[in-house]
Design a protein around this motif. Structure first.
Motif, PDB file in Angstrom:
ATOM      1  N   GLN A 180      72.523  39.707 -86.240  1.00 30.59           N
ATOM      2  CA  GLN A 180      71.784  38.526 -85.744  1.00 30.59           C
ATOM      3  C   GLN A 180      70.857  38.832 -84.564  1.00 30.59           C
ATOM      4  O   GLN A 180      69.712  38.376 -84.577  1.00 30.59           O
TER       5      GLN A 180
ATOM      6  N   LYS B 127      66.918  38.031 -84.734  1.00 30.65           N
ATOM      7  CA  LYS B 127      66.240  37.149 -83.775  1.00 30.65           C
ATOM      8  C   LYS B 127      65.009  37.833 -83.194  1.00 30.65           C
ATOM      9  O   LYS B 127      63.954  37.214 -83.021  1.00 30.65           O
TER      10      LYS B 127
ATOM     11  N   GLN C  11      62.341  37.876 -85.744  1.00 29.15           N
ATOM     12  CA  GLN C  11      61.731  36.539 -85.830  1.00 29.15           C
ATOM     13  C   GLN C  11      60.734  36.343 -84.690  1.00 29.15           C
ATOM     14  O   GLN C  11      59.657  35.801 -84.879  1.00 29.15           O
TER      15      GLN C  11
ATOM     16  N   GLU D 221      66.417  34.652 -93.016  1.00 24.16           N
ATOM     17  CA  GLU D 221      65.971  34.503 -91.620  1.00 24.16           C
ATOM     18  C   GLU D 221      64.977  35.569 -91.170  1.00 24.16           C
ATOM     19  O   GLU D 221      64.451  35.478 -90.068  1.00 24.16           O
TER      20      GLU D 221
ATOM     21  N   ILE E 259      62.429  30.612 -89.689  1.00 19.71           N
ATOM     22  CA  ILE E 259      63.296  30.218 -88.570  1.00 19.71           C
ATOM     23  C   ILE E 259      63.825  28.832 -88.897  1.00 19.71           C
ATOM     24  O   ILE E 259      63.045  27.914 -89.185  1.00 19.71           O
TER      25      ILE E 259
ATOM     26  N   HIS F  45      72.334  36.746 -92.614  1.00 19.87           N
ATOM     27  CA  HIS F  45      71.458  35.572 -92.560  1.00 19.87           C
ATOM     28  C   HIS F  45      72.324  34.318 -92.686  1.00 19.87           C
ATOM     29  O   HIS F  45      73.124  34.209 -93.624  1.00 19.87           O
TER      30      HIS F  45
END
Ligand code: AMP
Ligand code: ZN
Length: 437
Positions: free
Chosen positions: A16, A20, A23, A262, A266, A320
């Motif tokens: 994750q 992030k 993203q 992801e 988002i 995800h």
């Protein structure tokens, strides 16, 4: 449970924190592209965002105003187009929309990306190039048909682009080509089962292993029913045309929530009343940002769909986050046999007709496995005293005018003035009698 197969293991299992960060980087590009459009230039500048580099932290991201369906209509046709029009290779629109539709534009790179996410989605249910995939979704402006079609081809499945409807032919194709995977709305699969029995097909005529079901809300009971009737696995697929349709969130072989991809989107959950973001695991309205669409970026889009993120990690190993099955919408949109219908569209048609009074009622029921829409209207008193052929003529006209707008043929009932219930206070115009199971 089927074997767990990854299409792109590194990305699908990226921890994750790294997702992030990915993203964050992609978001900068999305904002940069958005700032090229008249709509977002104004919208973002008004919110104090002049440069993509202004968006660094989560707090910066939350300064981006939400985008709504209304905004998409206001920006019609090209107010949100970020690419050179010559580079656009495809457009799509929301199902059932007439008047000003919500349209999206894709470049070749966008289309490739969408196909890849759809291929990943198919692979994550265990499908391979050895499968025969029969796509029973509508081809056309609706993304449900073409987008998963491209993904299935990319995975190497043999695709039968049968499109929706013509159930007897669907069954014959399934039999002749030994179809192993189908894509359809859950209500259509229930309907097809009845036809299968009526037509005398036997279970051994088919080689079906799984179904991808989506485009409309359904319960866990409906999934189980489909699985039991056909002796297959059914996987939930969620998508909306604004976000390229399917290939957005798809169930894996664990069949417990849909992985939102992801690395490409988002997802946030907000309180639809206060519009404040909710903590992980709480149920609210899903807000989506598409990270890689050069043709038409959309930032923080209010989907109106109610769901939550399942906080626990999935046993399949994908990182995800999973979205729970949708439990409803925060607006009044109805989904009737997979087609989006707003009561306001029906009202608009009705109110244009001088023969019709002000009172009307929309009723949605289950008829067998399919949905049935009935529109009841009050007509002026003089019509009832006139020739009954006039009444039938008007009834048909209302029916075809409505069909032209909502894309499904409703039953129309004419009533004398005062016959329909008048509610005290806020009028109840929609009665949805469909049961979840
Ligand atoms: P469209 O833009 O025509 O593809 O319609 C998208 C809408 O269909 C979504 O916003 C949802 O309300 C609904 N929808 C699509 N897939 C699902 C699903 N798997 N479960 C529940 N609702 C769905
Ligand atoms: Zn999983």
């Amino acid at each position: 449970m089927e074997k767990i197969v990854f299409r792109h293991q590194e990305i699908e299992t990226l921890p994750q924190p790294q997702l992030k960060e990915l993203q964050r980087q992609k978001l900068q590009k999305a904002v940069e592209a958005a700032l090229k459009t008249p709509f977002y230039k104004k919208r973002l500048n008004d919110a104090g965002i002049r440069d993509a580099r202004d968006i660094q932290t989560e707090a910066d991201f939350r300064k981006i105003p939400y985008t709504t369906k209304h905004d998409l209509r206001e920006a019609f046709p090209y107010g949100m187009l970020a690419a050179d029009k010559a580079d656009v290779v495809r457009m799509h629109a929301s199902s059932g929309t007439t008047g000003i539709p919500t349209v999206v534009y894709l470049t070749q790179a966008d289309l490739d990306k969408a196909a890849e996410l759809n291929a990943r989605s198919c692979a994550c249910t265990g499908s391979t190039k050895n499968d025969v995939f029969q796509n029973m979704m509508t081809y056309g402006l609706f993304t449900g048909g073409l987008m998963l079609h491209y993904g299935a081809e990319r995975l190497g499945m043999m695709v039968i682009p049968s499109g929706s409807g013509n159930t007897k032919r669907q069954l014959q194709l399934m039999k002749d080509f030994r179809t192993t995977v189908v894509h359809a709305t859950p209500s259509y699969l229930l309907h097809m089962y009845d036809v299968m029995k009526e037509e005398g097909f036997r279970p051994e005529d088919f080689a079906l292993k799984k179904a991808y079901i989506g485009a409309e809300p359904h319960s866990e009971d409906i999934r189980k029913k489909i699985e039991t009737l056909y002796g297959i696995d059914a996987y939930n697929s969620y998508g909306l045309s604004e976000m390229n349709g399917p290939g957005l969130a798809f169930e894996c072989v664990c069949k417990n929530g849909m992985h939102l991809w992801e690395d490409s989107y988002i997802g946030e959950i907000i309180d639809p009343q206060t519009l404040e973001p909710l903590p992980d695991g709480e149920r609210g309205e899903l807000v989506l940002t598409i990270l890689e669409r050069n043709g038409m970026p959309i930032l923080r889009y209010r989907t109106r769909d109610l769901t939550r993120f399942i906080p626990e990690p999935c046993p399949c190993g994908r990182t995800h986050r999973r979205l729970e099955r949708m439990t409803g919408r925060s607006d009044d949109m109805l989904i009737i046999n997979g087609v989006n219908v707003f009561p306001s569209q029906i009202e608009e048609v009705i109110m244009k007709m001088p023969e019709i009074g002000n009172n009307y009622l929309i009723r949605v029921q289950k008829q067998g496995s399919l949905d049935k829409l009935t529109v009841k209207v009050e007509v002026t008193a003089s019509l009832f005293s006139d020739d009954s052929r006039d009444l039938e003529h008007i009834r048909r006209r209302i029916q075809s005018d409505l069909q032209a707008v909502v894309f499904i043929r409703p039953a129309v009932e004419l009533h004398e003035p005062g016959a329909l219930p008048v509610s005290q206070g806020k009028a109840v115009r929609v009665i949805d009698e469909r049961k979840e199971s």
